[in-house]
Design a protein around this motif. Sequence first.
Motif, mmCIF file in Angstrom:
data_model
loop_
_atom_site.group_PDB
_atom_site.id
_atom_site.type_symbol
_atom_site.label_atom_id
_atom_site.label_comp_id
_atom_site.label_asym_id
_atom_site.label_seq_id
_atom_site.Cartn_x
_atom_site.Cartn_y
_atom_site.Cartn_z
ATOM 1 N N SER A 217 0.816 -1.217 0.000
ATOM 2 C CA SER A 217 0.000 0.000 0.000
ATOM 3 C C SER A 217 0.845 1.261 0.000
ATOM 4 C CB SER A 217 -0.905 0.009 1.239
ATOM 5 O OG SER A 217 -0.121 -0.063 2.428
ATOM 6 N N GLY A 218 2.182 1.112 -0.133
ATOM 7 C CA GLY A 218 3.083 2.255 -0.059
ATOM 8 C C GLY A 218 3.169 3.025 -1.357
ATOM 9 N N GLY A 219 4.216 3.872 -1.462
ATOM 10 C CA GLY A 219 4.384 4.753 -2.607
ATOM 11 C C GLY A 219 4.852 4.030 -3.854
ATOM 12 N N GLY A 220 5.084 4.775 -4.907
ATOM 13 C CA GLY A 220 5.477 4.221 -6.191
ATOM 14 C C GLY A 220 6.936 3.824 -6.225
ATOM 15 N N ASP A 221 7.313 3.127 -7.307
ATOM 16 C CA ASP A 221 8.670 2.633 -7.442
ATOM 17 C C ASP A 221 9.684 3.755 -7.655
ATOM 18 O OD1 ASP A 221 7.771 0.044 -7.153
ATOM 19 O OD2 ASP A 221 7.399 -0.201 -9.303
ATOM 20 N N GLY A 222 9.220 4.950 -7.973
ATOM 21 C CA GLY A 222 10.117 6.071 -8.178
ATOM 22 C C GLY A 222 10.870 6.468 -6.926
ATOM 23 N N GLU A 223 10.424 5.982 -5.758
ATOM 24 C CA GLU A 223 11.075 6.315 -4.497
ATOM 25 C C GLU A 223 12.286 5.437 -4.212
ATOM 26 O OE1 GLU A 223 8.175 6.050 -1.455
ATOM 27 O OE2 GLU A 223 6.821 7.509 -2.345
ATOM 28 N N ASP A 224 12.541 4.449 -5.055
ATOM 29 C CA ASP A 224 13.645 3.523 -4.798
ATOM 30 C C ASP A 224 14.975 4.238 -4.602
ATOM 31 O OD1 ASP A 224 11.838 1.521 -5.029
ATOM 32 O OD2 ASP A 224 12.893 0.420 -6.610
ATOM 33 N N ALA A 225 15.295 5.140 -5.520
ATOM 34 C CA ALA A 225 16.585 5.829 -5.468
ATOM 35 C C ALA A 225 16.719 6.632 -4.180
ATOM 36 C CB ALA A 225 16.749 6.736 -6.681
ATOM 37 N N GLU A 226 15.676 7.344 -3.815
ATOM 38 C CA GLU A 226 15.719 8.162 -2.602
ATOM 39 C C GLU A 226 15.926 7.303 -1.363
ATOM 40 O OE1 GLU A 226 12.861 11.294 -0.117
ATOM 41 O OE2 GLU A 226 12.297 10.644 -2.137
ATOM 42 N N LEU A 227 15.203 6.183 -1.279
ATOM 43 C CA LEU A 227 15.336 5.304 -0.123
ATOM 44 C C LEU A 227 16.715 4.642 -0.067
ATOM 45 C CD1 LEU A 227 11.830 3.553 -0.172
ATOM 46 C CD2 LEU A 227 12.665 5.142 1.563
ATOM 47 N N ALA A 228 17.169 4.140 -1.224
ATOM 48 C CA ALA A 228 18.444 3.425 -1.260
ATOM 49 C C ALA A 228 19.619 4.342 -0.961
ATOM 50 C CB ALA A 228 18.624 2.762 -2.621
ATOM 51 N N LEU A 229 19.625 5.538 -1.556
ATOM 52 C CA LEU A 229 20.720 6.467 -1.310
ATOM 53 C C LEU A 229 20.653 7.028 0.109
ATOM 54 C CD1 LEU A 229 20.797 8.302 -4.752
ATOM 55 C CD2 LEU A 229 22.478 6.666 -3.861
ATOM 56 N N GLY A 230 19.436 7.139 0.643
ATOM 57 C CA GLY A 230 19.298 7.583 2.025
ATOM 58 C C GLY A 230 19.864 6.568 3.002
#
Length: 321
Positions: A281-294
Amino acid sequence: MKRSSSKSHMIEEMDGFDRLPDSLILLIFNSISDIKALIRCRSVSKRFNSLVPQTESLSLKVDCVISPESDSDSLFTLFKSLLKSIHDFFKPDPKTTARNQTQNSPARILSQFNRIRDLQIELPAGDLKLEKGAVIKWRAEFGKSLKSCVILGFRRVANPEGNSADEEINFTGGLKTRVVWAISALIAASARHYLLNDVVKEHREMERLVLVDREGEGTVAIEKEGLRECREAARGGQWEEDGGRTVVPCVRMRMRHEQRVQLKDGVWMEGVTLVVVRPCSGGGDGEDAELALGAFGGGIYGEAVQVLLKNKSYLLEMNSF
């Protein structure tokens, strides 16, 4: 008499420490953060004794939590022993608390601080037992349940001069292993999150809570909004647990893989896998980079992540467990 009075006056002028405002001393205490050192500061003076409990930024290092049972190769046994030890650490048996709790018990130490806003707890070791040469790093964000988890796994960091027979790792053949890596990291994260339940409830002013291990394997982070969710769930009796850990919701795992990644210093990482996990139920796959680099934004891990984010991804979904 005049000479004695003058000497006393000079001593008072030399002792300027008491002229420091409480806010400055608290700033120093927050910089120290180590709970053991702060407890020792309480014995310095009545003033320190009254100010130390107001420290807002704390670091608690756990010396030993794993029992001899953990020598077993069973992951379940490892988690069971870890859970029991840390649960006893935070929430001793009420029947024995009164007679066994000493001044140095972690539960009592934490109870001495009434304004905790930022707390970091460090375990002595990671939770996972992996095959030889395998390394896993993970970071999980929680509220009342899992918000995200980023997992970086690889076989080894090798020098290109050192050839080995198993350098070439087939992704399809190793998919099962990588899924096991991801599930193991999620179980470890949910177990650590559950163990923080009582700490969250008892310190209502807390705005950030991080649980790490000395080996740098895994991190559980709960930020201000997540802490609010935890407290609301606890009040409403909605804190889900299964066998001493928080239930992992239905998740979507986006996996990327590279057989070999060459880093800037000439070192190679082999069999590198990046997994970004979020609830369905979370956000879209576009957040991958932000999460991974974070999670892994710096050093060799950040370099590897930047390479992997350019690769094709594979999507897996998993039911709640």
